[in-house]
Design a protein around this motif. Structure first.
Motif, mmCIF file in Angstrom:
data_model
loop_
_atom_site.group_PDB
_atom_site.id
_atom_site.type_symbol
_atom_site.label_atom_id
_atom_site.label_comp_id
_atom_site.label_asym_id
_atom_site.label_seq_id
_atom_site.Cartn_x
_atom_site.Cartn_y
_atom_site.Cartn_z
ATOM 1 N N CYS A 1 5.843 -7.177 -14.095
ATOM 2 C CA CYS A 1 7.218 -5.392 -13.484
ATOM 3 C C CYS A 1 6.345 -4.491 -14.213
ATOM 4 C CB CYS A 1 8.240 -6.077 -13.468
ATOM 5 S SG CYS A 1 8.960 -7.761 -12.483
ATOM 6 N N ALA A 2 6.595 -3.540 -13.205
ATOM 7 C CA ALA A 2 5.822 -2.411 -13.926
ATOM 8 C C ALA A 2 6.889 -0.746 -12.819
ATOM 9 C CB ALA A 2 4.378 -1.801 -13.842
ATOM 10 N N GLU A 3 6.799 -0.299 -13.169
ATOM 11 C CA GLU A 3 7.277 1.227 -12.400
ATOM 12 C C GLU A 3 6.458 1.690 -12.057
ATOM 13 O OE1 GLU A 3 9.797 5.216 -13.856
ATOM 14 O OE2 GLU A 3 10.751 3.595 -14.012
ATOM 15 N N VAL A 4 6.498 2.181 -10.469
ATOM 16 C CA VAL A 4 5.600 3.050 -9.778
ATOM 17 C C VAL A 4 5.386 4.179 -10.634
ATOM 18 C CG1 VAL A 4 4.638 3.874 -7.844
ATOM 19 C CG2 VAL A 4 5.026 1.402 -8.188
ATOM 20 N N LEU A 5 4.712 4.979 -10.915
ATOM 21 C CA LEU A 5 4.693 7.041 -11.768
ATOM 22 C C LEU A 5 4.175 7.347 -10.048
ATOM 23 C CD1 LEU A 5 3.082 6.566 -15.119
ATOM 24 C CD2 LEU A 5 5.439 6.573 -14.383
ATOM 25 N N ASP A 6 2.926 6.618 -9.739
ATOM 26 C CA ASP A 6 1.941 7.940 -8.260
ATOM 27 C C ASP A 6 1.119 6.687 -7.518
ATOM 28 O OD1 ASP A 6 1.272 10.165 -7.260
ATOM 29 O OD2 ASP A 6 0.180 10.514 -8.456
ATOM 30 N N CYS A 7 0.923 7.135 -7.056
ATOM 31 C CA CYS A 7 -0.209 6.924 -5.457
ATOM 32 C C CYS A 7 -1.044 7.722 -5.119
ATOM 33 C CB CYS A 7 0.502 5.909 -4.032
ATOM 34 S SG CYS A 7 2.317 5.179 -4.370
ATOM 35 N N ASP A 8 -2.190 6.981 -5.793
ATOM 36 C CA ASP A 8 -3.560 7.817 -6.105
ATOM 37 C C ASP A 8 -4.827 7.396 -4.412
ATOM 38 O OD1 ASP A 8 -6.290 9.776 -6.054
ATOM 39 O OD2 ASP A 8 -6.015 8.704 -8.474
ATOM 40 N N ASP A 9 -4.249 8.284 -3.176
ATOM 41 C CA ASP A 9 -5.119 7.777 -2.378
ATOM 42 C C ASP A 9 -6.332 7.977 -2.783
ATOM 43 O OD1 ASP A 9 -2.348 7.371 -0.834
ATOM 44 O OD2 ASP A 9 -1.819 9.672 -0.081
ATOM 45 N N ARG B 1 1.064 -1.464 0.165
ATOM 46 C CA ARG B 1 0.192 -0.430 0.098
ATOM 47 C C ARG B 1 0.732 1.786 0.447
ATOM 48 N NH1 ARG B 1 -3.921 -3.020 0.440
ATOM 49 N NH2 ARG B 1 -4.934 -4.171 1.681
ATOM 50 N N GLU B 2 2.239 0.554 -0.078
ATOM 51 C CA GLU B 2 3.038 2.576 0.578
ATOM 52 C C GLU B 2 4.252 2.455 -0.912
ATOM 53 O OE1 GLU B 2 4.773 2.456 4.475
ATOM 54 O OE2 GLU B 2 2.976 2.419 4.500
ATOM 55 N N PRO B 3 3.865 1.821 -2.342
ATOM 56 C CA PRO B 3 4.817 2.221 -2.791
ATOM 57 C C PRO B 3 5.714 3.519 -3.641
ATOM 58 C CG PRO B 3 2.837 1.323 -4.229
ATOM 59 C CD PRO B 3 2.973 1.790 -2.482
ATOM 60 N N LYS B 4 6.670 3.551 -3.680
ATOM 61 C CA LYS B 4 7.557 5.219 -4.222
ATOM 62 C C LYS B 4 7.051 4.985 -5.220
ATOM 63 C CE LYS B 4 10.008 5.061 0.599
ATOM 64 N NZ LYS B 4 8.785 5.534 1.261
ATOM 65 N N ARG B 5 7.274 6.124 -5.200
ATOM 66 C CA ARG B 5 7.469 6.273 -7.386
ATOM 67 C C ARG B 5 8.840 6.714 -7.474
ATOM 68 N NH1 ARG B 5 5.778 12.248 -9.514
ATOM 69 N NH2 ARG B 5 4.279 11.520 -8.480
ATOM 70 N N THR C 1 -5.514 -12.704 -3.563
ATOM 71 C CA THR C 1 -5.816 -13.091 -5.025
ATOM 72 C C THR C 1 -7.253 -12.741 -5.733
ATOM 73 O OG1 THR C 1 -6.668 -15.822 -4.068
ATOM 74 C CG2 THR C 1 -4.299 -14.877 -5.086
ATOM 75 N N THR C 2 -8.223 -12.566 -4.317
ATOM 76 C CA THR C 2 -9.088 -12.375 -4.392
ATOM 77 C C THR C 2 -9.715 -10.363 -5.080
ATOM 78 O OG1 THR C 2 -9.773 -11.383 -2.256
ATOM 79 C CG2 THR C 2 -10.387 -13.909 -3.398
ATOM 80 N N SER C 3 -8.854 -10.239 -4.728
ATOM 81 C CA SER C 3 -8.777 -8.795 -4.685
ATOM 82 C C SER C 3 -8.029 -7.833 -6.424
ATOM 83 C CB SER C 3 -7.686 -8.264 -4.599
ATOM 84 O OG SER C 3 -7.175 -7.012 -4.684
ATOM 85 N N ARG C 4 -9.366 -7.408 -6.819
ATOM 86 C CA ARG C 4 -9.071 -6.544 -8.566
ATOM 87 C C ARG C 4 -7.850 -6.294 -8.635
ATOM 88 N NH1 ARG C 4 -13.281 -2.065 -10.752
ATOM 89 N NH2 ARG C 4 -12.638 -2.155 -12.755
ATOM 90 N N GLY C 5 -7.211 -5.770 -7.984
ATOM 91 C CA GLY C 5 -6.050 -4.765 -8.032
ATOM 92 C C GLY C 5 -5.789 -3.531 -8.078
ATOM 93 N N THR C 6 -5.047 -3.167 -7.349
ATOM 94 C CA THR C 6 -4.802 -1.764 -6.335
ATOM 95 C C THR C 6 -3.302 -0.617 -7.431
ATOM 96 O OG1 THR C 6 -2.663 -2.208 -4.883
ATOM 97 C CG2 THR C 6 -5.216 -1.941 -4.416
ATOM 98 N N GLY C 7 -2.975 -1.911 -8.442
ATOM 99 C CA GLY C 7 -2.207 -1.447 -9.609
ATOM 100 C C GLY C 7 -3.253 -1.043 -10.450
ATOM 101 N N PHE C 8 -2.826 0.167 -11.369
ATOM 102 C CA PHE C 8 -3.509 0.426 -12.432
ATOM 103 C C PHE C 8 -2.597 0.999 -13.587
ATOM 104 C CE2 PHE C 8 -6.313 3.355 -15.014
ATOM 105 C CZ PHE C 8 -7.313 2.307 -15.359
ATOM 106 N N ILE C 9 -2.671 0.554 -14.448
ATOM 107 C CA ILE C 9 -1.899 0.907 -16.064
ATOM 108 C C ILE C 9 -2.408 1.636 -16.737
ATOM 109 C CG2 ILE C 9 -0.360 0.347 -17.780
ATOM 110 C CD1 ILE C 9 0.006 -2.100 -16.226
ATOM 111 N N ARG C 10 -2.383 2.971 -17.046
ATOM 112 C CA ARG C 10 -3.666 3.533 -18.462
ATOM 113 C C ARG C 10 -2.778 2.815 -19.457
ATOM 114 N NH1 ARG C 10 -0.960 8.360 -17.273
ATOM 115 N NH2 ARG C 10 -2.069 9.067 -19.634
#
Length: 162
Positions: free
Chosen positions: A65-73, A4-8, A33-42
């Motif tokens: 593997c993906a790079e974190v661009l931002d966290c949208d609280d 829940r706290e990945p850094k850019r 595994t029941t989660s839709r996912g909190t990561g999102f790629i435009r």
């Protein structure tokens, strides 16, 4: 690092959970595994290359593997990018002005056609320089007129044939 706290700028791992025409949901490593996912790629962050369907690039269940661009609280989402892990192909292409190349038409728009001139690079043949409109998939020979790196545009003209 907590999911829940990945850094850019950090690279995270996850599994593609859902694919939509507006983006891709990723279940980050450590999420249930029941989660839709909190990561999102435009969609524009999937790849440097042109594609018409996100499923041409990724598939549900695929590990990435993906790079974190931002966290949208507000949304509880982590904005991710697959293409950030790869060099921008336009960087190495910028010195090719004047070269003659051939490639397929990948998109027809009201103001011209886009031609793939290299992997990850499609340039515009403006309608003002076309004598006819080539079809999608048709191979055309063009000259690179301009490479605008900040604007991410490549301007083309038909190559002179002898």
């Amino acid at each position: 690092m907590s999911v829940r706290e990945p850094k850019r700028g950090t690279v995270v791992r996850g599994v593609i959970s859902e694919i939509h025409n507006f983006g891709v949901f990723v279940r980050l490593e450590g999420e249930p595994t029941t989660s839709r996912g909190t990561g999102f790629i435009r969609i524009p962050e999937l790849t440097w290359d042109y594609f018409s369907d996100p499923e041409d690039v990724v598939h549900a269940g695929e590990q990435i593997c993906a790079e974190v661009l931002d966290c949208d609280d507000t949304r509880g989402q982590v904005q991710l990018s697959l293409k950030a892990l790869h060099e921008d192909p336009l960087v190495r292409f910028a010195d090719r002005v004047g070269e003659v190349l051939s490639g397929p038409v990948v998109k027809v728009v009201p103001f011209g056609v886009f031609v793939r001139v290299a992997p990850g690079i499609a340039g515009l043949l403006h309608e003002s320089v076309l004598t006819r409109e080539p079809a999608i998939g048709e191979i055309v020979t063009v000259t690179i007129v301009e490479v605008d790196r900040p604007g991410r545009r490549v301007r083309l003209k038909p190559a002179l044939t002898r």
